[in-house]
Scaffold this motif. Sequence first.
Motif, PDB file in Angstrom:
ATOM      1  N   ASP A 290      -2.706  -7.857  -2.290  1.00 50.91           N
ATOM      2  CA  ASP A 290      -1.407  -7.425  -2.805  1.00 50.91           C
ATOM      3  C   ASP A 290      -0.454  -8.608  -2.716  1.00 50.91           C
ATOM      4  N   TYR A 322      -7.161  -4.715 -14.706  1.00 53.14           N
ATOM      5  CA  TYR A 322      -5.777  -5.051 -14.377  1.00 53.14           C
ATOM      6  C   TYR A 322      -4.860  -4.493 -15.452  1.00 53.14           C
ATOM      7  N   GLN A 378       5.042  -2.672 -10.868  1.00 55.24           N
ATOM      8  CA  GLN A 378       3.779  -2.797 -10.143  1.00 55.24           C
ATOM      9  C   GLN A 378       2.614  -2.850 -11.112  1.00 55.24           C
ATOM     10  N   ASP A 380      -1.315  -2.901 -11.063  1.00 53.82           N
ATOM     11  CA  ASP A 380      -2.482  -2.677 -10.209  1.00 53.82           C
ATOM     12  C   ASP A 380      -3.677  -3.491 -10.698  1.00 53.82           C
ATOM     13  N   THR A 382      -7.786  -3.480  -9.855  1.00 54.71           N
ATOM     14  CA  THR A 382      -8.695  -2.559  -9.165  1.00 54.71           C
ATOM     15  C   THR A 382     -10.154  -2.865  -9.474  1.00 54.71           C
ATOM     16  N   HIS A 403      -8.479  -2.351  -3.392  1.00 56.43           N
ATOM     17  CA  HIS A 403      -7.740  -2.729  -4.590  1.00 56.43           C
ATOM     18  C   HIS A 403      -6.475  -3.507  -4.231  1.00 56.43           C
ATOM     19  N   SER A 405      -2.592  -5.496  -6.067  1.00 55.77           N
ATOM     20  CA  SER A 405      -1.534  -5.325  -7.051  1.00 55.77           C
ATOM     21  C   SER A 405      -0.613  -6.533  -7.042  1.00 55.77           C
ATOM     22  N   SER A 407       3.588  -7.094  -7.559  1.00 53.47           N
ATOM     23  CA  SER A 407       4.846  -6.348  -7.674  1.00 53.47           C
ATOM     24  C   SER A 407       6.008  -7.229  -7.259  1.00 53.47           C
ATOM     25  N   ASN A 549       6.335   1.264  -2.577  1.00 52.25           N
ATOM     26  CA  ASN A 549       5.789   1.484  -3.911  1.00 52.25           C
ATOM     27  C   ASN A 549       6.916   1.665  -4.910  1.00 52.25           C
TER      28      ASN A 549
END
Length: 572
Positions: A290, A322, A378, A380, A382, A403, A405, A407, A549
């Motif tokens: 992340d 993505y 955000q 993600d 994964t 996973h 991300s 952000s 989040n």
Amino acid sequence: MLKKILQLVVVLLIAAPGVMAQTVQIDSVVEPPGAIRVQVDMLNYTDVAAITLYIGFDSDLMDFTSIDSTQLTGSWLANYNSSIDKVVVTYTATPTGSGYAINGKAFDLLFDYKGGFSTDLTLDTNMSEIANSSLAGIPTTYIDGFVEQTASLGTLSLDDLIDTVGNTVTMPLSMEGAGFDSVAGLTFKIGFDPFQLSYSGIVEDALTGVTASASGGMLTITWSGSGSTMDFTSLTHLLDIQFVYNGGEADVMFRPGCEIIDNNLVPVAFDYINGTVTAIAGTATLDISDVGIAPGSAVNIPVVASDFGAEIVGSITMNIDYDASLLVYTGYTAQQLSGWVVNNNNPGELSFQWSGSSTLADGDLVTLNFNYDSAGGQADITFQPGTILKDVGFTTIPVNYLHGSVSSYTVSGMLSYMGDASRPIATAGSSTSTVYLKNVADSSIAYTTAADANGDYTFNNIAAGSYFLDATTTIDATWAYDVTDAFIINGIGGTLTGLQALAADVNEDGSADASDAFIVYGSVVAGNVKVSSWTAPDWFFENPSVTVNTDVTQNFSAICSGDANGDFVPIY
């Protein structure tokens, strides 16, 4: 239940004095599987010459057969239109030019209901229309209904499985129930995600002569007794369903269209228990990081390997998705292994493949490079089904896939003394106050910032994740306590809570009592020089949890050790 309450409210409003809204209402019914009848009412109409109703329902669960018990004189037609998946009911009054009043039942819908599931009966308000004898549309309120099954007479069940990605898994299908004493035929509709599970067949047990086929994530299983029946009142293992497990938490679920027929060719009411396939926990991990960064920036996302130990890896496939609306893939950098084959034919999808013979060290395996959209938000990243690592003997290595991300969230708030905004824990004068955002997993510092002269702090470009707040300050705490605090600790120390309880327990033995009071008193007598038995730190800070989040505002507080009544005013 909420739907029933809302429908009751609407009906009460219609029935209220002075309220005469014209209404088409489909009843809600609770019925056993088989032929069912659902009444449709038309309320408060004085001149109906034409009706067109479009009624939606789950056509996998019920088959429309006809309408009957029509109440208006004229021509009625009803059919199921498969292209729009709705029943279309039309009516024209006769003789031409006439119109009729109605305030009650208009007709009944007839269905063959397979059971096991519920379905809404929905009136399409955009396509439905009621007209008067002048062919003018009549404003109408439409109230939907539903069909629910009566009490179940038995249960269908699938198992929960835990297995290694890449293995063929075997999921038992069983049934039992008092209503299954004379089963003459059955149909099972079972849904699954074809990216997570690849259907490979069935293995018969109690049932023989079964037909099974799968397409597009739907497995259809049928069996007919050919004139004979079977008794499944006791728990019976019917058959096994086999899949190749490609990864992820894979649901295997009974779907509408399941039907169990008894010896009288009558459907039997049933309920069901769905199954899942999840990955066996491994010690090794691949973790997409992340990352927090300013919108509009280039960003590098490490894929981190850990705890593979001495395992010799023979092949790696990583399928990674993505958010292509926020990220543009620009390439990758390999920190371990060479000879990667990388495919990015479709935006939002990456495939990494490698084969050879090597161990994996703890650390970055590869780094994914993107441009992050200026709009922020955000994005993600994964792991997807099909991600798999195998050893040189082609045995799947159990791996935990985490996973990640990109952000650009903000965490901000105020740090104050005992929650009092007039007493900020600030960076002012010769004092510095520092705020930390720490990782919940290991209490490591993820981000650092300074509180300003008002005690306000802001963290920018924060990665999504779970954190908690902490702080330090150089504000002098020498004069934070006095004799009053000693008396408070001695008198009511045991009743203090929160920060004040921490402040009162100056010897850190887990309770605020007379011993703490004597330590504070002795330190005051010594000129506010803390005696050796005072072991508590100068400052205590709240540590509120922060789940990032979205942008977060979180104030938190501090107190000085010994300040049991919390009245200290920081001096900068």
